[in-house]
Write a protein that holds these residues in place. Structure first.
Motif, PDB file in Angstrom:
ATOM      1  N   GLY A 114       0.689  -1.145   0.045  1.00 61.39           N
ATOM      2  CA  GLY A 114      -0.112  -0.122  -0.188  1.00 61.39           C
ATOM      3  C   GLY A 114       0.746   1.423   0.027  1.00 61.39           C
ATOM      4  O   GLY A 114       0.677   2.342  -0.704  1.00 61.39           O
ATOM      5  N   ARG A 115       2.091   1.395   0.762  1.00 60.72           N
ATOM      6  CA  ARG A 115       2.762   2.347   0.711  1.00 60.72           C
ATOM      7  C   ARG A 115       3.600   2.550  -0.531  1.00 60.72           C
ATOM      8  O   ARG A 115       3.658   3.770  -1.022  1.00 60.72           O
ATOM      9  N   GLY A 117       2.559   1.535  -3.487  1.00 56.90           N
ATOM     10  CA  GLY A 117       1.587   2.378  -4.423  1.00 56.90           C
ATOM     11  C   GLY A 117       1.259   3.585  -4.047  1.00 56.90           C
ATOM     12  O   GLY A 117       1.215   4.424  -5.189  1.00 56.90           O
ATOM     13  N   SER A 118       1.017   4.202  -3.050  1.00 58.93           N
ATOM     14  CA  SER A 118       1.097   5.588  -2.753  1.00 58.93           C
ATOM     15  C   SER A 118       2.568   6.305  -3.094  1.00 58.93           C
ATOM     16  O   SER A 118       2.246   7.374  -3.864  1.00 58.93           O
ATOM     17  N   ILE A 119       3.600   5.881  -2.912  1.00 59.31           N
ATOM     18  CA  ILE A 119       4.781   6.267  -3.458  1.00 59.31           C
ATOM     19  C   ILE A 119       4.853   6.434  -4.829  1.00 59.31           C
ATOM     20  O   ILE A 119       5.072   7.574  -5.648  1.00 59.31           O
ATOM     21  N   ALA A 121       2.489   6.567  -6.920  1.00 53.85           N
ATOM     22  CA  ALA A 121       1.208   7.527  -7.553  1.00 53.85           C
ATOM     23  C   ALA A 121       1.524   9.001  -7.004  1.00 53.85           C
ATOM     24  O   ALA A 121       1.114   9.873  -7.410  1.00 53.85           O
ATOM     25  N   ASP A 123       1.203  10.089  -4.171  1.00 52.59           N
ATOM     26  CA  ASP A 123       0.526  10.440  -3.019  1.00 52.59           C
ATOM     27  C   ASP A 123       0.873  10.822  -1.635  1.00 52.59           C
ATOM     28  O   ASP A 123       0.470  11.612  -0.827  1.00 52.59           O
ATOM     29  N   ASP A 124       1.933  10.099  -1.399  1.00 57.06           N
ATOM     30  CA  ASP A 124       2.504   9.981  -0.104  1.00 57.06           C
ATOM     31  C   ASP A 124       4.401  10.028  -0.209  1.00 57.06           C
ATOM     32  O   ASP A 124       4.733   9.137  -0.460  1.00 57.06           O
ATOM     33  N   PRO A 127       6.279   8.188   3.222  1.00 59.19           N
ATOM     34  CA  PRO A 127       5.552   7.201   4.263  1.00 59.19           C
ATOM     35  C   PRO A 127       6.686   6.773   5.175  1.00 59.19           C
ATOM     36  O   PRO A 127       7.857   6.249   4.956  1.00 59.19           O
ATOM     37  N   TYR A 133      -0.919   1.088   6.293  1.00 60.23           N
ATOM     38  CA  TYR A 133      -1.562   1.679   5.213  1.00 60.23           C
ATOM     39  C   TYR A 133      -3.288   1.366   5.545  1.00 60.23           C
ATOM     40  O   TYR A 133      -3.609   0.277   5.464  1.00 60.23           O
ATOM     41  N   SER A 135      -6.007   2.405   3.413  1.00 54.84           N
ATOM     42  CA  SER A 135      -6.794   2.305   2.513  1.00 54.84           C
ATOM     43  C   SER A 135      -7.065   1.045   1.693  1.00 54.84           C
ATOM     44  O   SER A 135      -7.396   1.252   0.363  1.00 54.84           O
ATOM     45  N   GLY A 140      -3.449   1.725  -4.322  1.00 57.90           N
ATOM     46  CA  GLY A 140      -2.466   2.984  -4.702  1.00 57.90           C
ATOM     47  C   GLY A 140      -2.161   2.114  -6.097  1.00 57.90           C
ATOM     48  O   GLY A 140      -2.175   1.177  -6.484  1.00 57.90           O
TER      49      GLY A 140
END
Length: 160
Positions: A114-115, A117-119, A121, A123-124, A127, A133, A135, A140
């Motif tokens: 999840g983290r 995926g956020s990186i 994208a 978005d984060d 992290p 995570y 969501s 992500g």
């Protein structure tokens, strides 16, 4: 994309799970995004092979009515290779030796995916490793274009 945060996630997973020997993150099309692998591993080839396997695994999950693909593990005589979906457009590859605890690997990998995926994208940007995570286990997605991915690959793999 925050390359340092991505490297920290990969390194943190390796530190938390005994037996991990190598990790890599690739786009679903086979482009290498980042690698923490030994010199004996051709990270670009690993990414391409893993992406091909991801496509087959996704088709198998869909054809058998098993839902969205999440992970697969390939066992060899000297260890295993685990492949995890990161959203819809990326994957994480984890290589382990014969002594790896797969249950612990799967448990520790869920929040990392999840983290990552956020990186990917954007978005984060930073992290904290070990932070849960919230969501969803595989939320992500990569939102960069192929050009951005190629640039990220070149930057993330420098000196590896």
């Amino acid at each position: 994309m925050n390359h340092e945060a991505l490297a920290n996630e990969m390194r943190g997973l390796r530190e938390r799970v005994t037996g991990i020997t190598d990790t890599a993150v690739a786009a679903a099309d086979g482009m290498l995004i980042a690698a923490d692998t030994a010199d004996t591993i051709e990270a670009e080839s690993l990414a391409a092979i893993a992406a091909a396997g991801l496509g087959i695994a996704r088709r198998a999950a869909a054809a058998t009515g098993r839902g969205t693909f999440r992970q697969t593990v390939t066992y060899g005589s000297q260890g295993c290779a685990a492949f995890y979906a990161v959203g819809d457009t990326a994957l994480m590859i984890v290589l382990g030796d014969e002594g790896i605890d797969l249950e612990r690997l799967h448990e520790q990998t869920r929040p990392v995916l999840g983290r990552i995926g956020s990186i990917l994208a954007g978005d984060d940007p930073e992290p904290a490793a070990g932070t849960p995570y919230t969501s969803g286990p595989f939320a992500g997605a990569v939102t960069e274009t192929a050009t951005a991915t190629a640039t990220a690959t070149a930057t993330a793999t420098e000196g590896v």
